[in-house]
Design a protein around this motif. Structure first.
Motif, PDB file in Angstrom:
ATOM      1  N   LEU A   1       0.855  -1.311  -0.028  1.00 21.52           N
ATOM      2  CA  LEU A   1      -0.029   0.020  -0.308  1.00 21.52           C
ATOM      3  C   LEU A   1       0.827   1.156   0.055  1.00 21.52           C
ATOM      4  O   LEU A   1       0.434   2.220  -0.758  1.00 21.52           O
ATOM      5  CB  LEU A   1      -0.938  -0.038   1.274  1.00 21.52           C
ATOM      6  N   GLU A   2       2.179   1.156   0.697  1.00 25.92           N
ATOM      7  CA  GLU A   2       2.828   2.302   0.990  1.00 25.92           C
ATOM      8  C   GLU A   2       3.529   2.717  -0.701  1.00 25.92           C
ATOM      9  O   GLU A   2       3.675   3.822  -1.165  1.00 25.92           O
ATOM     10  CB  GLU A   2       3.914   2.003   1.832  1.00 25.92           C
ATOM     11  N   GLN A   3       3.875   1.709  -1.311  1.00 27.60           N
ATOM     12  CA  GLN A   3       4.578   1.659  -2.565  1.00 27.60           C
ATOM     13  C   GLN A   3       3.468   2.513  -3.498  1.00 27.60           C
ATOM     14  O   GLN A   3       3.954   3.171  -4.335  1.00 27.60           O
ATOM     15  CB  GLN A   3       4.989   0.441  -2.899  1.00 27.60           C
ATOM     16  N   TYR A   4       2.214   1.558  -3.464  1.00 28.39           N
ATOM     17  CA  TYR A   4       1.172   2.252  -4.421  1.00 28.39           C
ATOM     18  C   TYR A   4       0.817   3.717  -4.077  1.00 28.39           C
ATOM     19  O   TYR A   4       0.715   4.526  -5.132  1.00 28.39           O
ATOM     20  CB  TYR A   4      -0.006   1.370  -4.208  1.00 28.39           C
ATOM     21  N   LEU A   5       0.910   4.011  -2.902  1.00 29.10           N
ATOM     22  CA  LEU A   5       0.668   5.439  -2.329  1.00 29.10           C
ATOM     23  C   LEU A   5       1.657   6.589  -2.861  1.00 29.10           C
ATOM     24  O   LEU A   5       1.376   7.316  -3.703  1.00 29.10           O
ATOM     25  CB  LEU A   5       0.536   5.291  -1.063  1.00 29.10           C
ATOM     26  N   GLN A   6       2.845   5.975  -2.990  1.00 22.50           N
ATOM     27  CA  GLN A   6       3.749   6.795  -3.344  1.00 22.50           C
ATOM     28  C   GLN A   6       3.890   7.029  -5.098  1.00 22.50           C
ATOM     29  O   GLN A   6       3.957   8.237  -5.715  1.00 22.50           O
ATOM     30  CB  GLN A   6       5.187   6.065  -3.034  1.00 22.50           C
ATOM     31  N   THR A   7       3.443   5.867  -5.678  1.00 20.26           N
ATOM     32  CA  THR A   7       3.169   5.947  -7.211  1.00 20.26           C
ATOM     33  C   THR A   7       2.052   6.865  -7.408  1.00 20.26           C
ATOM     34  O   THR A   7       2.168   7.749  -8.603  1.00 20.26           O
ATOM     35  CB  THR A   7       3.127   4.453  -7.800  1.00 20.26           C
ATOM     36  N   ARG A   8       1.076   6.625  -6.830  1.00 19.14           N
ATOM     37  CA  ARG A   8      -0.232   7.404  -7.250  1.00 19.14           C
ATOM     38  C   ARG A   8      -0.066   8.889  -6.858  1.00 19.14           C
ATOM     39  O   ARG A   8      -0.496   9.918  -7.658  1.00 19.14           O
ATOM     40  CB  ARG A   8      -1.228   7.179  -6.313  1.00 19.14           C
ATOM     41  N   VAL A   9       0.709   9.174  -5.872  1.00 17.42           N
ATOM     42  CA  VAL A   9       0.779  10.590  -5.602  1.00 17.42           C
ATOM     43  C   VAL A   9       1.778  11.349  -6.769  1.00 17.42           C
ATOM     44  O   VAL A   9       1.571  12.690  -7.268  1.00 17.42           O
ATOM     45  CB  VAL A   9       1.552  10.797  -4.174  1.00 17.42           C
ATOM     46  N   GLY A  10       2.742  10.363  -7.249  1.00 17.43           N
ATOM     47  CA  GLY A  10       3.709  10.903  -8.195  1.00 17.43           C
ATOM     48  C   GLY A  10       2.839  11.172  -9.406  1.00 17.43           C
ATOM     49  O   GLY A  10       3.637  12.123 -10.182  1.00 17.43           O
ATOM     50  N   ARG A  11       1.719  10.807  -9.540  1.00 17.73           N
ATOM     51  CA  ARG A  11       1.109  11.250 -10.984  1.00 17.73           C
ATOM     52  C   ARG A  11      -0.040  12.160 -10.673  1.00 17.73           C
ATOM     53  O   ARG A  11      -0.726  12.384 -11.721  1.00 17.73           O
ATOM     54  CB  ARG A  11       0.204   9.745 -11.424  1.00 17.73           C
ATOM     55  N   LEU A  12      -0.121  12.912  -9.478  1.00 18.94           N
ATOM     56  CA  LEU A  12      -1.188  13.731  -9.161  1.00 18.94           C
ATOM     57  C   LEU A  12      -0.617  14.902  -9.008  1.00 18.94           C
ATOM     58  O   LEU A  12       0.426  15.100  -8.497  1.00 18.94           O
ATOM     59  CB  LEU A  12      -2.081  13.104  -8.023  1.00 18.94           C
TER      60      LEU A  12
END
Length: 230
Positions: free
Chosen positions: A103-114
């Motif tokens: 979840l932490e890795q996915y969160l960081q990836t998602r924030v990078g695209r927003l």
């Protein structure tokens, strides 16, 4: 050939021949008693025993033949079944940490695209972060919802006219807070032995895991927008 390096002298050691690890030597017509075997195995033979060389085992494998058979195939799951309570508890802890890591890795990836368009002040972003941080320990999204519903007109307009992707920031926040599991995609279940976990199972719902990561997502987006303004 075995070499080495002497740190005290600052020089390499002379290379010398040595038997490779696992070498077996057979002596025929030779007797040795138990006391001699113990002494040999305790002391070793040859040079540089302080470096781990010269370790020997005598009559280690006495059987000349071994029988090997393949295990019977089973139609049941290949995952081991944990019978002891301590083992099961440890597996649950490992699965929890692995799930949180995904979840932490996915969160960081998602924030990078927003990213947020211009239109919202740093004071509003700071206020949003503060309330989300307050709500985080209990996963209480209602605190942020209450903030958004009770904004003065000027602040409400800032959230409305600011865009994140093709949506207004206010609309996106409402969607995240009302359906905190919808933005999490592609994270399959985590398995440790016979313990399975995913971000929307009963344990995760009890811990409000999706709500907590949604609040962290909001905090991260607001923090990123503040930094980009600077």
């Amino acid at each position: 050939m075995i070499g080495g390096f002497n740190r005290k002298w600052g020089l390499p050691l002379p290379q010398v021949p040595a038997l490779a690890a696992g070498t077996a030597i057979v002596f025929e017509g030779f007797e040795i008693d138990e006391a001699q075997i113990q002494q040999l195995e305790y002391r070793g033979i040859g040079e540089r025993r302080e470096d781990g060389f010269g370790r020997v085992a005598v009559n280690w494998l006495k059987k000349e033949k071994f029988l090997v058979s393949l295990p019977k195939s089973s139609s049941s799951s290949s995952l081991p079944c944990l019978k002891k309570e301590g083992s099961h508890l440890l597996a649950e802890q490992m699965a929890q940490r692995l799930l949180e890591q995904k979840l932490e890795q996915y969160l960081q990836t998602r924030v990078g695209r927003l990213s947020l368009d211009e239109g919202i002040s740093n004071s509003q972003l700071s206020r949003l972060q503060s309330v989300a941080r307050q709500a985080l320990p209990n996963g209480d999204c209602s605190l942020v919802i209450s903030l958004l519903n009770n904004l003065p007109s000027n602040a409400r307009n800032q959230f409305e006219r600011t865009k994140i992707g093709n949506k207004s920031f206010r609309k996106q926040l409402d969607e995240w807070l009302e359906n905190p599991t919808d933005w999490i995609e592609g994270i399959t279940e985590v398995k440790i032995a016979d313990v399975e976990r995913n971000f929307n199972d009963d344990r995760a719902k009890e811990d409000k895991l999706a709500q907590k990561y949604t609040l962290r997502l909001i905090m991260a987006v607001a923090k990123k927008a503040t930094k980009e303004k600077k």
